[in-house]
Write a protein that holds these residues in place. Structure first.
Motif, short mmCIF file in Angstrom:
data_model
loop_
_atom_site.label_atom_id
_atom_site.label_comp_id
_atom_site.label_asym_id
_atom_site.label_seq_id
_atom_site.Cartn_x
_atom_site.Cartn_y
_atom_site.Cartn_z
N LEU A 1 54.23 -24.73 -52.52
CA LEU A 1 54.67 -23.37 -52.23
C LEU A 1 55.12 -22.66 -53.51
N PHE A 2 55.92 -23.33 -54.31
CA PHE A 2 56.39 -22.71 -55.55
C PHE A 2 55.22 -22.45 -56.50
N ASP A 3 54.23 -23.35 -56.53
CA ASP A 3 53.08 -23.14 -57.41
C ASP A 3 52.29 -21.90 -56.99
N VAL A 4 52.09 -21.71 -55.69
CA VAL A 4 51.36 -20.55 -55.20
C VAL A 4 52.13 -19.26 -55.50
N VAL A 5 53.42 -19.27 -55.22
CA VAL A 5 54.23 -18.07 -55.41
C VAL A 5 54.36 -17.73 -56.89
N ARG A 6 54.67 -18.71 -57.72
CA ARG A 6 54.84 -18.47 -59.15
C ARG A 6 53.52 -18.04 -59.79
N GLY A 7 52.42 -18.65 -59.36
CA GLY A 7 51.12 -18.29 -59.93
C GLY A 7 50.76 -16.84 -59.66
N ALA A 8 50.95 -16.39 -58.42
CA ALA A 8 50.64 -15.00 -58.08
C ALA A 8 51.57 -14.04 -58.83
N ALA A 9 52.85 -14.36 -58.85
CA ALA A 9 53.81 -13.49 -59.53
C ALA A 9 53.52 -13.40 -61.02
N ARG A 10 53.14 -14.51 -61.62
CA ARG A 10 52.83 -14.51 -63.05
C ARG A 10 51.65 -13.58 -63.35
N THR A 11 50.61 -13.64 -62.52
CA THR A 11 49.45 -12.79 -62.73
C THR A 11 49.81 -11.31 -62.57
N ILE A 12 50.61 -11.00 -61.56
CA ILE A 12 51.03 -9.61 -61.35
C ILE A 12 51.86 -9.12 -62.53
N ALA A 13 52.81 -9.94 -62.97
CA ALA A 13 53.66 -9.54 -64.09
C ALA A 13 52.84 -9.36 -65.37
N GLU A 14 51.91 -10.27 -65.63
CA GLU A 14 51.09 -10.17 -66.83
C GLU A 14 50.15 -8.96 -66.77
N ALA A 15 49.66 -8.65 -65.57
CA ALA A 15 48.79 -7.48 -65.43
C ALA A 15 49.55 -6.21 -65.78
N ARG A 16 50.80 -6.12 -65.34
CA ARG A 16 51.60 -4.94 -65.66
C ARG A 16 51.90 -4.88 -67.16
N GLN A 17 52.21 -6.02 -67.74
CA GLN A 17 52.52 -6.06 -69.16
C GLN A 17 51.28 -5.75 -70.00
N ALA A 18 50.11 -6.19 -69.54
CA ALA A 18 48.88 -5.97 -70.30
C ALA A 18 48.57 -4.49 -70.43
N SER A 19 48.72 -3.76 -69.34
CA SER A 19 48.42 -2.33 -69.37
C SER A 19 49.35 -1.59 -70.33
N SER A 20 50.65 -1.92 -70.27
CA SER A 20 51.61 -1.23 -71.14
C SER A 20 51.46 -1.67 -72.59
N ALA A 21 51.10 -2.94 -72.81
CA ALA A 21 50.98 -3.46 -74.18
C ALA A 21 49.73 -2.96 -74.89
N THR A 22 48.65 -2.78 -74.14
CA THR A 22 47.37 -2.40 -74.76
C THR A 22 47.03 -0.93 -74.60
N GLY A 23 47.65 -0.28 -73.61
CA GLY A 23 47.32 1.11 -73.35
C GLY A 23 46.01 1.28 -72.61
N VAL A 24 45.47 0.17 -72.11
CA VAL A 24 44.19 0.19 -71.38
C VAL A 24 44.44 -0.32 -69.96
N SER A 25 44.02 0.44 -68.97
CA SER A 25 44.22 0.04 -67.58
C SER A 25 43.26 -1.09 -67.21
N ASP A 26 43.57 -1.78 -66.10
CA ASP A 26 42.67 -2.84 -65.62
C ASP A 26 41.27 -2.31 -65.39
N GLU A 27 41.15 -1.15 -64.72
CA GLU A 27 39.83 -0.59 -64.41
C GLU A 27 39.05 -0.28 -65.68
N GLU A 28 39.72 0.32 -66.66
CA GLU A 28 39.05 0.66 -67.92
C GLU A 28 38.58 -0.60 -68.64
#
Length: 257
Positions: A162-189
Motif C-alpha cells: 500500500l505504501f509503495d503504491v501511494v508513495r509511487g503515485a505521489a512522487r510522480t505527481i510531485a515531480e510532474a509539478r516540479q518539472a513544469s516549474s523548473a523547465t518552463g515547459v508543460s507536460d503537453e508541450e
C-alpha cells in the motif's frame, strides 16, 4: 536527493528529556516546536535541497548557532520535521461502510499529504525515523486492515504494498509539478515536441516496438478540461486508482480464501 534520517538520538524525537532550555539572552522565545514547524514551512516552499540550519534560522530572525541549543544538527531536524509532518494525517477512519471504503479514504489522504509535502518522499524508508507519529500512521492503517480478518503475517506485506503504491503515485505527481516549474515547459508541450522528434529520428519505431504501441492503443488518460490537470499528473492519478483497486481486490480475495 535521498535523505537517510534516523541517524541521531531518539530522545529528542520522543521528548524523553523534555524541552531543551534556552540560554540567557535578549531574544527568548525559540523552542523545538517552533524550529520544526518553521523548517517544515521552508521545505514546503523551497525543497529539501535548500533546507539548512541557516535558512531556518534566517526565517526566525536568528543565527544557525542559536538553533543548535534546541536541535543538535540538521539530521535530527529532518527526523523531527518528518515525524511532525506525519501528525497532520487523520488518525481515525469510520469502518461502518467497510474496510474497503476506509482504506480508499486513507490512501487518498496519504497521497494528498505527500503531494503537499513532497520533501517527505525524499526521506528514505530504508532507515525509518521510528518517531511517535510514524507509529501512529502505522497504527491507523493496521486498525483498518484488521477489519479484513487477515492474519498479521499477511497484512505486513499488504502494508508495504500500500505504501509503495501511494508513495509511487505521489512522487510522480510531485515531480510532474516540479518539472513544469523548473523547465518552463508543460507536460503537453514536452510530449508533443518529443513525439514529433521520435517520429523523425525513428521512422521504424512501430516495427521495432510493436508491444509498446499496443499498450498505448487505448489512448491517453481521460482529461478533465475544467481542472486543467497536466497530462502526467492525470496519468499518475489514474495509475494510482488502478493499482489501489487491484490491491483492494487482492485483499478481498485473500480474505475469502
Amino acid at each position: 536527493m535521498t535523505v537517510y534520517a534516523g541517524q541521531g538520538s531518539m530522545a529528542l524525537l520522543w521528548r524523553a528529556q523534555g524541552e531543551p532550555r534556552a540560554k540567557p539572552g535578549p531574544k527568548p522565545g525559540l523552542s523545538v516546536d517552533l524550529i520544526v514547524e518553521t523548517a517544515i514551512a521552508v521545505a514546503d516552499e523551497v525543497g529539501m535541497a535548500a533546507l539548512s540550519m541557516r535558512t531556518v534560522g534566517e526565517r526566525l530572525g536568528r543565527t544557525a548557532m542559536a538553533l543548535y541549543t534546541y536541535v543538535p544538527n540538521k539530521g535530527e531536524l529532518v527526523d523531527l520535521m518528518y515525524d511532525r509532518a506525519l501528525a497532520r494525517l487523520p488518525t481515525g477512519y469510520d469502518l461502518s461502510d467497510g474496510w474497503r471504503a476506509a482504506l480508499t479514504r486513507w490512501a487518498d489522504d496519504v497521497c494528498d499529504f505527500y503531494v503537499r509535502h513532497p520533501w517527505v518522499l525524499q526521506v528514505s524508508q530504508a532507515r525509518p525515523v521510528l518517531g511517535p507519529n510514524e507509529f501512529t500512521v502505522l497504527d491507523t492503517l493496521a486498525r483498518i486492515l484488521a477489519a479484513t480478518g487477515l492474519p498479521p503475517q499477511v497484512l505486513r506485506g499488504i502494508v508495504s504494498a500500500l505504501f509503495d503504491v501511494v508513495r509511487g503515485a505521489a512522487r510522480t505527481i510531485a515531480e510532474a509539478r516540479q518539472a513544469s516549474s523548473a523547465t518552463g515547459v508543460s507536460d503537453e508541450e514536452w510530449w508533443q515536441a518529443r513525439s514529433a522528434l521520435l517520429q523523425e529520428i525513428a521512422p521504424d519505431f512501430a516495427d521495432r516496438f510493436p508491444m509498446a504501441l499496443w499498450l498505448e492503443s487505448a489512448g491517453e488518460p481521460s482529461r478533465d478540461l475544467e481542472s486543467g490537470e497536466p497530462y502526467l499528473e492525470r496519468a499518475a492519478r489514474q495509475a494510482f486508482r488502478s493499482g489501489l483497486t487491484l490491491l483492494l481486490d487482492g485483499i478481498k480475495a485473500a480474505g475469502a480464501a
